[in-house]
Design a protein around this motif. Structure first.
Motif, PDB file in Angstrom:
ATOM      1  N   MET A   1       0.839  -1.330   0.005  1.00 55.58           N
ATOM      2  CA  MET A   1       0.275   0.104   0.108  1.00 55.58           C
ATOM      3  C   MET A   1       0.885   1.244  -0.003  1.00 55.58           C
ATOM      4  N   GLU A   2       1.996   1.119   0.757  1.00 60.15           N
ATOM      5  CA  GLU A   2       2.990   2.354   0.779  1.00 60.15           C
ATOM      6  C   GLU A   2       3.488   2.759  -0.333  1.00 60.15           C
ATOM      7  N   ILE A   3       4.039   1.691  -1.088  1.00 64.20           N
ATOM      8  CA  ILE A   3       4.688   1.789  -2.436  1.00 64.20           C
ATOM      9  C   ILE A   3       3.844   2.534  -3.320  1.00 64.20           C
ATOM     10  N   LEU A   4       2.662   1.836  -3.589  1.00 67.81           N
ATOM     11  CA  LEU A   4       1.680   2.107  -4.545  1.00 67.81           C
ATOM     12  C   LEU A   4       0.843   3.552  -4.287  1.00 67.81           C
ATOM     13  N   ALA A   5       0.795   3.947  -3.069  1.00 68.15           N
ATOM     14  CA  ALA A   5       0.262   5.076  -2.743  1.00 68.15           C
ATOM     15  C   ALA A   5       1.226   6.191  -3.013  1.00 68.15           C
ATOM     16  N   ARG A   6       2.598   6.013  -2.758  1.00 69.90           N
ATOM     17  CA  ARG A   6       3.487   7.225  -3.082  1.00 69.90           C
ATOM     18  C   ARG A   6       3.689   7.092  -4.330  1.00 69.90           C
ATOM     19  N   THR A   7       3.407   5.843  -5.309  1.00 69.86           N
ATOM     20  CA  THR A   7       3.593   5.986  -6.701  1.00 69.86           C
ATOM     21  C   THR A   7       2.558   6.536  -7.378  1.00 69.86           C
ATOM     22  N   THR A   8       1.325   6.676  -7.202  1.00 73.89           N
ATOM     23  CA  THR A   8       0.040   7.288  -7.686  1.00 73.89           C
ATOM     24  C   THR A   8       0.303   8.745  -7.509  1.00 73.89           C
ATOM     25  N   ASN A   9       0.912   9.039  -6.174  1.00 76.89           N
ATOM     26  CA  ASN A   9       0.953  10.508  -6.043  1.00 76.89           C
ATOM     27  C   ASN A   9       2.165  10.916  -6.663  1.00 76.89           C
ATOM     28  N   THR A  10       3.001  10.492  -6.904  1.00 77.73           N
ATOM     29  CA  THR A  10       4.268  10.706  -7.744  1.00 77.73           C
ATOM     30  C   THR A  10       3.850  11.104  -9.254  1.00 77.73           C
ATOM     31  N   ILE A  11       3.174  10.216  -9.813  1.00 75.36           N
ATOM     32  CA  ILE A  11       2.441  10.133 -11.119  1.00 75.36           C
ATOM     33  C   ILE A  11       1.672  11.343 -11.372  1.00 75.36           C
ATOM     34  N   ALA A  12       0.759  11.587 -10.209  1.00 79.16           N
ATOM     35  CA  ALA A  12       0.057  12.922 -10.453  1.00 79.16           C
ATOM     36  C   ALA A  12       0.667  14.138 -10.586  1.00 79.16           C
ATOM     37  N   GLU A  13       2.042  14.128  -9.719  1.00 80.94           N
ATOM     38  CA  GLU A  13       2.988  15.242  -9.419  1.00 80.94           C
ATOM     39  C   GLU A  13       3.438  15.444 -10.888  1.00 80.94           C
TER      40      GLU A  13
END
Length: 322
Positions: free
Chosen positions: A132-144
């Motif tokens: 969850m931690e990795i994928l949540a951070r990933t989707t946030n980075t993609i949006a950025e």
């Protein structure tokens, strides 16, 4: 370069992923089914799920969660495609009409949201806080990264560094998560997890840089979209950035005006400017450098047919023609 042997290596896993995609894509809302199936089945290479499966198998993972993770990654990727096509007003992807050109922007955005939310439902089912931690951070980075790209649009003063920051966030970050999660599922030591993450980041960067090369050197049929699409959208990709910095002043001015105004009116002149400046060769060289970094990273994990397949994917990233 043929990578069919890579797909053959994980054929059973890919069949399971495709089955789970169809199952979890289902909704009682007819439009979600129609649009979702259209974009999911539109001929993509499924590279992100592939690297999840190869990564997990490279560490001899014996569970089934890699199938869930591969599906989650594909749903996130597909959601970003739907949103990107709306933002860019794209009409062609993978040689077919985009979903927004058929069903409209509103439907595409909302089905993209559905895919994101379905992906997060599935993350909960995996029952791993680390995942969850990795994928949540990933989707946030993609949006950025998507917002960063928007800020760069029509800005001819975008630097190479700013552009690379965009593609590492918007494109390569999901590759990084895909490969890292194979190691996470297999409970590998931190050093191997970091090696897999580095491999994915460099692989994803190499893929995007090769796309930049193909945008000005491939045919529309091979590419699956119109040549010069990035230019038409006012996106300053690396070939354009390099040509402005290193080409003759008149060519730099042509590119600057094209980025500021968008469109394809001066596409032939822009391509001439890119070719004469050596921008295609420079971008291809930068892509090869990223692929070599990916290769060096993957050499840090145990040798196996799956590790060899990951090595070959890094080479495919830069020598493909589509």
């Amino acid at each position: 370069m043929d990578i069919q042997s890579t797909y053959d290596l994980i054929a059973d896993d890919m069949q399971a992923v495709n089955g789970l995609i169809q199952k979890r894509l289902h909704s009682d809302v007819v439009l979600i089914n129609q649009l979702g199936h259209y974009i999911i089945n539109s001929g993509g290479k499924r590279l992100r799920p592939v690297v999840v499966l190869l990564s997990a198998r490279a560490f001899d993972y014996q569970g089934s969660c890699h199938i869930d993770i591969a599906t989650i990654i594909e749903f996130i990727h597909t959601a970003t495609l739907l949103h990107d096509d709306v933002v860019d007003s794209s009409e062609l992807r993978r040689g077919q009409k985009t979903a927004n050109s058929i069903w409209g922007s509103e439907a595409s955005v909302l089905v993209g949201d559905f895919l994101y939310s379905r992906a997060f439902e599935m993350m909960v089912d995996v029952n791993s806080m680390r995942v969850m931690e990795i994928l949540a951070r990933t989707t946030n980075t993609i949006a950025e990264g998507e917002v960063m790209q928007l800020l760069n649009c029509h800005d001819p003063d975008t630097t190479e560094e700013r552009y690379l920051d965009v593609i590492r966030s918007k494109t390569a970050k999901l590759f990084e998560a895909a490969t890292q999660l194979g190691a996470v599922l297999s409970c590998r030591p931190a050093a191997e997890e970091e090696a897999m993450a580095a491999y994915g980041m460099h692989l994803g960067t190499a893929f995007q840089l090769t796309d930049d090369v193909l945008d000005y050197s491939a045919s529309s049929d091979d590419l699956g979209k119109n040549i010069g699409d990035d230019l038409a959208e006012g996106k300053p990709t690396l070939p354009l950035i390099y040509a402005m910095r290193n080409g003759i002043p008149s060519h730099a001015e042509v590119i600057r005006n094209a980025i500021e105004g968008g469109g394809r009116d001066n596409l032939a002149e822009v391509i001439e400017a890119i070719e004469s400046s050596g921008a295609i060769a420079y971008t291809a060289k930068t892509a090869r450098r990223e692929a070599e970094k990916a290769i060096q990273a993957i050499k840090k994990i145990p040798a196996s047919p799956y590790q060899e397949a990951l090595l070959n994917l890094a080479k495919f990233a830069v020598y493909r023609t589509y």
